[in-house]
Design an enzyme around this catalytic site. Sequence first.
Site, PDB file in Angstrom:
ATOM      1  N   ASP A  93       0.815  -1.212   0.000  1.00  0.00           N
ATOM      2  CA  ASP A  93       0.000   0.000   0.000  1.00  0.00           C
ATOM      3  C   ASP A  93       0.850   1.264   0.000  1.00  0.00           C
ATOM      4  O   ASP A  93       2.007   1.251   0.411  1.00  0.00           O
ATOM      5  CB  ASP A  93      -0.928   0.016   1.217  1.00  0.00           C
ATOM      6  N   MET A  94       0.245   2.355  -0.427  1.00  0.00           N
ATOM      7  CA  MET A  94       0.936   3.636  -0.554  1.00  0.00           C
ATOM      8  C   MET A  94       1.639   4.049   0.745  1.00  0.00           C
ATOM      9  O   MET A  94       2.785   4.494   0.733  1.00  0.00           O
ATOM     10  CB  MET A  94      -0.056   4.730  -0.978  1.00  0.00           C
TER      11      MET A  94
END
Length: 314
Positions: free
Chosen positions: A146-147
């Site tokens: 994830d970011m």
Amino acid sequence: MKRSPKTVQEESFEVQYTQEGERLDKVLSEIYPDFSRSFFQKLIKNKQIQVNGAVQKASYPVHTEDLIRVTIPDAVETTIEPENIPLDILYEDDDVLIVNKPKGMVVHPSAGHYSGTLVNAIMYHCKDSLSGINGQIRPGIVHRIDMDTTGSLIVCKNDESHVNIAEQIKEHTVNRIYVGIVCGNVTEDEGTIEGAIGRHPVDRKKMAVNEKNGKPAITHYKVLERFGNYTYMQFQLETGRTHQIRVHMASIGHPLLGDTLYSSGRSPFKHLQGQTLHAKTIGFVHPKSGEYMEFSAPLPEYFDNLLKLLKSRS
């Protein structure tokens, strides 16, 4: 980079009490984690966001039960460009590249993120030496994090390596160890969470334990240190579903610290951006040599500082 937008997504939602007083653009970026805050600022400027039927500024402080209507355009035609973005390289040879991804960097381009991604960076670094199996949007990408999750990630530099690593991931033989800080005191020293993960039945922006429509997911965990209201933990993935650790820990009442998507409360720590989760170790069999290789990414500075702060308070 060329973009030809057309409307593909229109949604409405009510502001929750935990979001009271937050900026409109910030709330939108939290609800749609795959899009950046600047992306929503452009939509607001283009009058594609309405609050209670009216156009507001990005700085508008939202109120509980405000009805927000969102119109998100999609990029139909896109050319991804290489960008000279520094990479923290843990290992590299002719077949694979292991990078330590920083917080806030999206792995591959998507609507709202066409530059500044890991793909833009590795296209510049590797030139034409990247696998093409996942197409021009995701060259070299065989898995993602994830970011706002930091840490180790495998990039494949040719199709043969991509097929090999993808098969290891499918067979659950890649060793993936994460560390994170969760809310609450986890009483069990170690354990296993088994719960199928699929799209949330109501909130389509979230994943959830969904036994009916989800895919099998298994997370092994171990407590590393307790700090009263917070617990420092290690996680080992047997499967790799979207948001797996975040969903599984939230499902047992211990969401990741800073995870605004799966936690109902705000973080008491200022400037904390997203979940406190780090992909520390990744181990796999090298696609060409057949040797087992393992790499560990050091904790990012913010994470290390947070641990020191919690230790000083406990």
